[in-house]
Scaffold this motif. Structure first.
Motif, PDB file in Angstrom:
ATOM      1  N   ALA A   1     -17.542 -43.796  -7.048  1.00 51.88           N
ATOM      2  CA  ALA A   1     -17.052 -45.041  -7.643  1.00 51.88           C
ATOM      3  C   ALA A   1     -16.022 -44.707  -8.721  1.00 51.88           C
ATOM      4  O   ALA A   1     -16.127 -43.681  -9.391  1.00 51.88           O
ATOM      5  N   ARG A   2     -15.040 -45.596  -8.865  1.00 57.49           N
ATOM      6  CA  ARG A   2     -14.011 -45.374  -9.861  1.00 57.49           C
ATOM      7  C   ARG A   2     -14.609 -45.271 -11.263  1.00 57.49           C
ATOM      8  O   ARG A   2     -14.110 -44.542 -12.103  1.00 57.49           O
ATOM      9  N   SER A   3     -15.710 -45.991 -11.466  1.00 57.28           N
ATOM     10  CA  SER A   3     -16.348 -45.967 -12.796  1.00 57.28           C
ATOM     11  C   SER A   3     -16.848 -44.559 -13.143  1.00 57.28           C
ATOM     12  O   SER A   3     -16.861 -44.169 -14.306  1.00 57.28           O
ATOM     13  N   ARG A   4     -17.240 -43.799 -12.128  1.00 58.41           N
ATOM     14  CA  ARG A   4     -17.709 -42.432 -12.395  1.00 58.41           C
ATOM     15  C   ARG A   4     -16.550 -41.553 -12.849  1.00 58.41           C
ATOM     16  O   ARG A   4     -16.683 -40.738 -13.767  1.00 58.41           O
ATOM     17  N   VAL A   5     -15.396 -41.732 -12.190  1.00 59.08           N
ATOM     18  CA  VAL A   5     -14.206 -40.967 -12.609  1.00 59.08           C
ATOM     19  C   VAL A   5     -13.797 -41.386 -14.024  1.00 59.08           C
ATOM     20  O   VAL A   5     -13.398 -40.562 -14.847  1.00 59.08           O
ATOM     21  N   GLU A   6     -13.959 -42.686 -14.310  1.00 57.01           N
ATOM     22  CA  GLU A   6     -13.559 -43.193 -15.634  1.00 57.01           C
ATOM     23  C   GLU A   6     -14.458 -42.685 -16.758  1.00 57.01           C
ATOM     24  O   GLU A   6     -14.063 -42.694 -17.924  1.00 57.01           O
ATOM     25  N   THR A   7     -15.661 -42.267 -16.405  1.00 58.36           N
ATOM     26  CA  THR A   7     -16.538 -41.672 -17.415  1.00 58.36           C
ATOM     27  C   THR A   7     -15.918 -40.369 -17.925  1.00 58.36           C
ATOM     28  O   THR A   7     -15.953 -40.057 -19.119  1.00 58.36           O
ATOM     29  N   VAL A   8     -15.328 -39.612 -16.998  1.00 58.01           N
ATOM     30  CA  VAL A   8     -14.719 -38.326 -17.371  1.00 58.01           C
ATOM     31  C   VAL A   8     -13.311 -38.520 -17.933  1.00 58.01           C
ATOM     32  O   VAL A   8     -12.926 -37.876 -18.908  1.00 58.01           O
ATOM     33  N   PHE A   9     -12.549 -39.413 -17.287  1.00 61.63           N
ATOM     34  CA  PHE A   9     -11.166 -39.671 -17.711  1.00 61.63           C
ATOM     35  C   PHE A   9     -11.013 -41.153 -18.050  1.00 61.63           C
ATOM     36  O   PHE A   9     -10.598 -41.951 -17.207  1.00 61.63           O
ATOM     37  N   PRO A  10     -11.330 -41.537 -19.299  1.00 61.83           N
ATOM     38  CA  PRO A  10     -11.276 -42.958 -19.684  1.00 61.83           C
ATOM     39  C   PRO A  10      -9.904 -43.585 -19.432  1.00 61.83           C
ATOM     40  O   PRO A  10      -9.811 -44.755 -19.087  1.00 61.83           O
ATOM     41  N   GLU A  11      -8.807 -42.819 -19.604  1.00 61.61           N
ATOM     42  CA  GLU A  11      -7.449 -43.339 -19.367  1.00 61.61           C
ATOM     43  C   GLU A  11      -6.741 -42.406 -18.381  1.00 61.61           C
ATOM     44  O   GLU A  11      -7.108 -41.237 -18.268  1.00 61.61           O
ATOM     45  N   ASP A  12      -5.682 -42.911 -17.716  1.00 62.19           N
ATOM     46  CA  ASP A  12      -4.874 -42.038 -16.854  1.00 62.19           C
ATOM     47  C   ASP A  12      -4.342 -40.849 -17.654  1.00 62.19           C
ATOM     48  O   ASP A  12      -4.249 -39.739 -17.149  1.00 62.19           O
ATOM     49  N   GLY A  13      -4.028 -41.118 -18.923  1.00 66.43           N
ATOM     50  CA  GLY A  13      -3.525 -40.054 -19.788  1.00 66.43           C
ATOM     51  C   GLY A  13      -4.504 -38.896 -19.931  1.00 66.43           C
ATOM     52  O   GLY A  13      -4.098 -37.739 -20.097  1.00 66.43           O
ATOM     53  N   ASP A  14      -5.803 -39.191 -19.866  1.00 65.64           N
ATOM     54  CA  ASP A  14      -6.803 -38.119 -19.985  1.00 65.64           C
ATOM     55  C   ASP A  14      -6.755 -37.202 -18.766  1.00 65.64           C
ATOM     56  O   ASP A  14      -7.013 -36.004 -18.858  1.00 65.64           O
TER      57      ASP A  14
ATOM     58  N   GLY B   1       0.805 -33.023  -2.040  1.00 63.06           N
ATOM     59  CA  GLY B   1       2.176 -32.956  -2.555  1.00 63.06           C
ATOM     60  C   GLY B   1       2.562 -34.196  -3.335  1.00 63.06           C
ATOM     61  O   GLY B   1       3.738 -34.513  -3.482  1.00 63.06           O
ATOM     62  N   GLU B   2       1.560 -34.924  -3.822  1.00 59.68           N
ATOM     63  CA  GLU B   2       1.836 -36.135  -4.598  1.00 59.68           C
ATOM     64  C   GLU B   2       1.012 -36.146  -5.864  1.00 59.68           C
ATOM     65  O   GLU B   2      -0.062 -35.550  -5.927  1.00 59.68           O
ATOM     66  N   GLU B   3       1.483 -36.905  -6.835  1.00 59.96           N
ATOM     67  CA  GLU B   3       0.726 -37.062  -8.069  1.00 59.96           C
ATOM     68  C   GLU B   3      -0.625 -37.694  -7.806  1.00 59.96           C
ATOM     69  O   GLU B   3      -0.767 -38.491  -6.881  1.00 59.96           O
ATOM     70  N   VAL B   4      -1.602 -37.361  -8.636  1.00 63.83           N
ATOM     71  CA  VAL B   4      -2.950 -37.888  -8.470  1.00 63.83           C
ATOM     72  C   VAL B   4      -3.250 -38.896  -9.583  1.00 63.83           C
ATOM     73  O   VAL B   4      -2.989 -38.625 -10.746  1.00 63.83           O
ATOM     74  N   THR B   5      -3.759 -40.046  -9.186  1.00 65.39           N
ATOM     75  CA  THR B   5      -4.209 -41.034 -10.170  1.00 65.39           C
ATOM     76  C   THR B   5      -5.739 -41.066 -10.140  1.00 65.39           C
ATOM     77  O   THR B   5      -6.355 -40.465  -9.255  1.00 65.39           O
ATOM     78  N   ARG B   6      -6.343 -41.800 -11.070  1.00 64.73           N
ATOM     79  CA  ARG B   6      -7.815 -41.870 -11.081  1.00 64.73           C
ATOM     80  C   ARG B   6      -8.338 -42.590  -9.844  1.00 64.73           C
ATOM     81  O   ARG B   6      -9.377 -42.227  -9.298  1.00 64.73           O
ATOM     82  N   THR B   7      -7.587 -43.586  -9.356  1.00 66.89           N
ATOM     83  CA  THR B   7      -8.005 -44.316  -8.162  1.00 66.89           C
ATOM     84  C   THR B   7      -8.044 -43.381  -6.951  1.00 66.89           C
ATOM     85  O   THR B   7      -9.010 -43.369  -6.176  1.00 66.89           O
ATOM     86  N   ARG B   8      -6.989 -42.593  -6.785  1.00 67.03           N
ATOM     87  CA  ARG B   8      -6.929 -41.667  -5.652  1.00 67.03           C
ATOM     88  C   ARG B   8      -7.994 -40.594  -5.766  1.00 67.03           C
ATOM     89  O   ARG B   8      -8.569 -40.154  -4.769  1.00 67.03           O
ATOM     90  N   LEU B   9      -8.232 -40.171  -6.992  1.00 72.68           N
ATOM     91  CA  LEU B   9      -9.231 -39.127  -7.211  1.00 72.68           C
ATOM     92  C   LEU B   9     -10.621 -39.635  -6.818  1.00 72.68           C
ATOM     93  O   LEU B   9     -11.379 -38.935  -6.139  1.00 72.68           O
ATOM     94  N   ALA B  10     -10.926 -40.873  -7.196  1.00 66.50           N
ATOM     95  CA  ALA B  10     -12.220 -41.467  -6.844  1.00 66.50           C
ATOM     96  C   ALA B  10     -12.365 -41.573  -5.326  1.00 66.50           C
ATOM     97  O   ALA B  10     -13.401 -41.212  -4.747  1.00 66.50           O
ATOM     98  N   ALA B  11     -11.295 -42.021  -4.654  1.00 62.08           N
ATOM     99  CA  ALA B  11     -11.319 -42.153  -3.197  1.00 62.08           C
ATOM    100  C   ALA B  11     -11.537 -40.793  -2.550  1.00 62.08           C
ATOM    101  O   ALA B  11     -12.346 -40.637  -1.624  1.00 62.08           O
ATOM    102  N   GLU B  12     -10.821 -39.795  -3.051  1.00 65.68           N
ATOM    103  CA  GLU B  12     -10.926 -38.448  -2.496  1.00 65.68           C
ATOM    104  C   GLU B  12     -12.345 -37.890  -2.641  1.00 65.68           C
ATOM    105  O   GLU B  12     -12.874 -37.252  -1.736  1.00 65.68           O
ATOM    106  N   LEU B  13     -12.944 -38.137  -3.795  1.00 67.02           N
ATOM    107  CA  LEU B  13     -14.269 -37.584  -4.061  1.00 67.02           C
ATOM    108  C   LEU B  13     -15.376 -38.447  -3.461  1.00 67.02           C
ATOM    109  O   LEU B  13     -16.536 -38.041  -3.428  1.00 67.02           O
ATOM    110  N   GLY B  14     -14.993 -39.660  -3.013  1.00 67.70           N
ATOM    111  CA  GLY B  14     -15.993 -40.556  -2.447  1.00 67.70           C
ATOM    112  C   GLY B  14     -16.997 -41.048  -3.487  1.00 67.70           C
ATOM    113  O   GLY B  14     -18.178 -41.209  -3.201  1.00 67.70           O
TER     114      GLY B  14
END
Lengths: 191, 191
Positions: B23-36, B8-21
């Motif tokens: 590294a944040r760098s892996r999430v950043e490969t797909v979504f270079p910016e929060d805007g993506d 029930g909350e907004e998702v950021t790239r940091t939270r997404l990385a934590a949820e998926l277990g």
């Protein structure tokens, strides 16, 4: 309301007492419960809107002019409230959502007046075949952006008296119990 | 989006990385910016609405049926989204307000399609005398409760396909460049 407008926050009896520099018991004499304070704020907010509705209902305008004025005068007040102070306007909108029960009787009165306007329109052959409740619901939906504070704030420049008049004309010239085949019976086919 | 719906909350790239277990760098490969990430969520939210609009635009229905389907199919999706999970729906509505620029191109596409429908209606003599922009604005205002997620949630049971069809009929049978005296020239007099 001046305190609310200055601080941009909701006002409680405790804050009101602090602001006025009086004992809380003195505020409680006037507002025995927090609800009494909300009631008073709601009444102040609606008073000018009720005044213009009463004025229109007491007039002898033909139905189409009367329904236009019924919505247009409230719309102008809401637009002016919003433009004078957008932040306070949005705070009232939020409070209106949270304390909706306090606004209920004012909205019911507006609906009651609208039913009278519908009866006058039907007496002249408009809105044919619609029961009053359905006509009321449809009309409220069609002019919603002009009477719903949240939408007045959001659409702002895109709303105008000219457009409202054309919508009211569509209500009189085109709204009745028949959809003229809009819903249809067959499913869509690719062209 | 599953994470957003569960928490029930907004998702950021940091939270997404934590949820998926991962590294944040892996999430950043797909979504270079929060805007993506917002772009991707917006695209997913609008995809089914775009699909039904495309389907209607590709059909060979007469203008009145076509305009009804254009709005009704999106309305049914929104209503279903809301009823399936009101809390998540309201979260998307709030995000839509905050990140409005991400939704802009989808709303523009809807307006572009509506202009086509208006041209088709005018070719058959409807919406007489209105320029396309004014007709578009008026029609969007008249059916707003059926396409604006905030209003779909708020009005819920009071909205129906039957009523939408009657509003579309009023657009075809009663909306044109003349207000038929709704605005009038003289002020109101007391009865």
């Amino acid at each position: 309301m001046a305190l609310l407008e200055r601080t941009g926050e909701e006002v409680t009896r405790t804050r009101l007492a602090a602001e006025l520099g009086v004992a809380r018991s003195r505020v409680e004499t006037v507002f025995p419960e927090d609800g009494d304070l909300f009631d008073a704020i709601t009444a102040e907010w609606f008073a000018p809107k009720l005044a213009v509705m009463d004025e229109v209902m007491a007039s002898d305008l033909p139905p189409r002019r009367k329904m236009y004025e019924f919505f247009a005068r409230r719309f102008r007040l809401l637009r002016q409230n919003f433009r004078d102070d957008p932040a306070t306007f949005n705070l009232y909108v939020e409070m209106g959502e949270r304390y909706f029960e306090y606004a209920r009787s004012y909205i019911d009165l507006g609906d009651h007046y609208l039913c009278e306007l519908i009866a006058e329109a039907q007496a002249e052959g408009f809105l044919e075949g619609l029961d009053v409740d359905t006509a009321m619901s449809l009309i409220n939906q069609m002019v919603l952006c002009y009477i719903q504070p949240y939408m007045v704030a959001m659409l702002n420049e895109r709303l105008s008296e000219e457009k409202l008049a054309l919508i009211v004309a569509a209500i009189f010239d085109g709204l009745n119990a028949k959809d003229g085949g809009a819903r249809g019976t067959q499913d869509i086919r690719a062209a």
